[in-house]
Design a protein around this motif. Structure first.
Motif, PDB file in Angstrom:
ATOM      1  N   SER A   1      11.397   8.764 -13.835  1.00  0.00           N
ATOM      2  CA  SER A   1      12.115   7.561 -13.403  1.00  0.00           C
ATOM      3  C   SER A   1      11.574   7.046 -12.072  1.00  0.00           C
ATOM      4  N   LEU A   2      11.343   7.956 -11.131  1.00  0.00           N
ATOM      5  CA  LEU A   2      10.801   7.544  -9.833  1.00  0.00           C
ATOM      6  C   LEU A   2       9.405   6.940  -9.976  1.00  0.00           C
TER       7      LEU A   2
ATOM      8  N   TYR B   1       0.823  -1.210   0.000  1.00  0.00           N
ATOM      9  CA  TYR B   1       0.000   0.000   0.000  1.00  0.00           C
ATOM     10  C   TYR B   1       0.857   1.261   0.000  1.00  0.00           C
ATOM     11  N   PHE B   2       1.970   1.257   0.723  1.00  0.00           N
ATOM     12  CA  PHE B   2       2.894   2.392   0.676  1.00  0.00           C
ATOM     13  C   PHE B   2       3.410   2.608  -0.740  1.00  0.00           C
ATOM     14  N   SER B   3       3.741   1.524  -1.427  1.00  0.00           N
ATOM     15  CA  SER B   3       4.259   1.662  -2.788  1.00  0.00           C
ATOM     16  C   SER B   3       3.185   2.170  -3.742  1.00  0.00           C
ATOM     17  N   VAL B   4       1.936   1.748  -3.548  1.00  0.00           N
ATOM     18  CA  VAL B   4       0.845   2.235  -4.400  1.00  0.00           C
ATOM     19  C   VAL B   4       0.675   3.742  -4.223  1.00  0.00           C
ATOM     20  N   TYR B   5       0.594   4.173  -2.975  1.00  0.00           N
ATOM     21  CA  TYR B   5       0.384   5.603  -2.727  1.00  0.00           C
ATOM     22  C   TYR B   5       1.617   6.423  -3.104  1.00  0.00           C
TER      23      TYR B   5
ATOM     24  N   ILE C   1      14.802  17.380 -13.777  1.00  0.00           N
ATOM     25  CA  ILE C   1      13.766  17.126 -12.759  1.00  0.00           C
ATOM     26  C   ILE C   1      12.640  16.302 -13.366  1.00  0.00           C
ATOM     27  N   ASN C   2      12.278  16.603 -14.591  1.00  0.00           N
ATOM     28  CA  ASN C   2      11.236  15.849 -15.275  1.00  0.00           C
ATOM     29  C   ASN C   2      11.650  14.387 -15.465  1.00  0.00           C
ATOM     30  N   VAL C   3      12.870  14.180 -15.902  1.00  0.00           N
ATOM     31  CA  VAL C   3      13.365  12.810 -16.108  1.00  0.00           C
ATOM     32  C   VAL C   3      13.446  12.070 -14.773  1.00  0.00           C
TER      33      VAL C   3
ATOM     34  N   PHE D   1       4.181  10.275  -6.830  1.00  0.00           N
ATOM     35  CA  PHE D   1       5.201  10.634  -7.817  1.00  0.00           C
ATOM     36  C   PHE D   1       4.584  10.882  -9.200  1.00  0.00           C
ATOM     37  N   ALA D   2       3.580  10.098  -9.563  1.00  0.00           N
ATOM     38  CA  ALA D   2       2.920  10.307 -10.858  1.00  0.00           C
ATOM     39  C   ALA D   2       2.207  11.661 -10.876  1.00  0.00           C
ATOM     40  N   PHE D   3       1.573  12.009  -9.765  1.00  0.00           N
ATOM     41  CA  PHE D   3       0.919  13.317  -9.694  1.00  0.00           C
ATOM     42  C   PHE D   3       1.930  14.443  -9.847  1.00  0.00           C
ATOM     43  N   PHE D   4       3.034  14.355  -9.100  1.00  0.00           N
ATOM     44  CA  PHE D   4       4.068  15.394  -9.210  1.00  0.00           C
ATOM     45  C   PHE D   4       4.658  15.453 -10.617  1.00  0.00           C
ATOM     46  N   PHE D   5       4.866  14.283 -11.224  1.00  0.00           N
ATOM     47  CA  PHE D   5       5.408  14.243 -12.581  1.00  0.00           C
ATOM     48  C   PHE D   5       4.473  14.940 -13.564  1.00  0.00           C
ATOM     49  N   PHE D   6       3.196  14.563 -13.540  1.00  0.00           N
ATOM     50  CA  PHE D   6       2.263  15.159 -14.497  1.00  0.00           C
ATOM     51  C   PHE D   6       2.061  16.652 -14.245  1.00  0.00           C
ATOM     52  N   ALA D   7       2.005  17.038 -12.971  1.00  0.00           N
ATOM     53  CA  ALA D   7       1.850  18.467 -12.669  1.00  0.00           C
ATOM     54  C   ALA D   7       3.079  19.243 -13.142  1.00  0.00           C
ATOM     55  N   TYR D   8       4.256  18.738 -12.828  1.00  0.00           N
ATOM     56  CA  TYR D   8       5.495  19.412 -13.251  1.00  0.00           C
ATOM     57  C   TYR D   8       5.591  19.453 -14.774  1.00  0.00           C
ATOM     58  N   PHE D   9       5.280  18.327 -15.404  1.00  0.00           N
ATOM     59  CA  PHE D   9       5.325  18.253 -16.859  1.00  0.00           C
ATOM     60  C   PHE D   9       4.367  19.266 -17.488  1.00  0.00           C
TER      61      PHE D   9
END
Length: 151
Positions: free
Chosen positions: A84-85, A37-41, A78-80, A46-54
């Motif tokens: 990656s994360l 569950y920690f890995s899911v959240y 930072i995007n890469v 990280f996906a949210f931060f990636f898409f927002a930053y992108f």
């Protein structure tokens, strides 16, 4: 061996060891479930931060051309890093899901074996009459149901 299991009366040492093993497997399953569950959240974060930053740094400024957007995305460290994360988190999430399912299967098999072999584990009549005490302790202390095979 855990003390409530060790203090059980009308239960032989082999049965106590089986109960201890099912307790350990339950703990391993719960720990793996928690990490999953920690890995899911974490992956979702990280996906949210990636898409927002992108979106705010690349998509808004280079939306006129896909190749310009791709070039800017790959040149931005930072995007890469966020991408990656997110990918590593996704892989870890899948790996932990497989481990969780494996540990749950091992736990359920051992729990069902105890339920199936209860007549052999509590052979004497006084043990058989008092086995419900063992079942209640396992249910209250460790949330392990030994009354039925079904979850």
């Amino acid at each position: 061996m855990d003390s409530p299991i060790q203090l059980l009366e009308n239960t032989d040492q082999a049965t106590k060891q089986m109960l201890e093993n099912v307790r350990k497997r339950k703990k391993k399953f719960e720990d793996t479930k928690r990490w999953h569950y920690f890995s899911v959240y974490g992956t979702l974060l990280f996906a949210f931060f990636f898409f927002a930053y992108f979106y705010f740094t690349i998509a808004e400024h280079y939306s006129y051309s896909f190749l310009a957007m791709l070039s800017a995305a790959l040149n931005n460290t930072i995007n890469v890093l966020l991408l990656s994360l997110t990918i590593i988190g996704f892989g870890a999430m899948n790996l932990l899901k497989q481990q969780k399912e494996k540990k749950e299967k091992e736990f359920q098999e051992l729990r069902c074996e105890i339920v199936d072999r209860s007549k052999d584990l509590w052979k004497r009549e006084e043990e058989w009459k008092n086995r419900h005490i063992v079942f209640e302790i396992m249910k209250k202390q460790y949330d392990i149901n030994l009354y039925h095979e079904k979850k």
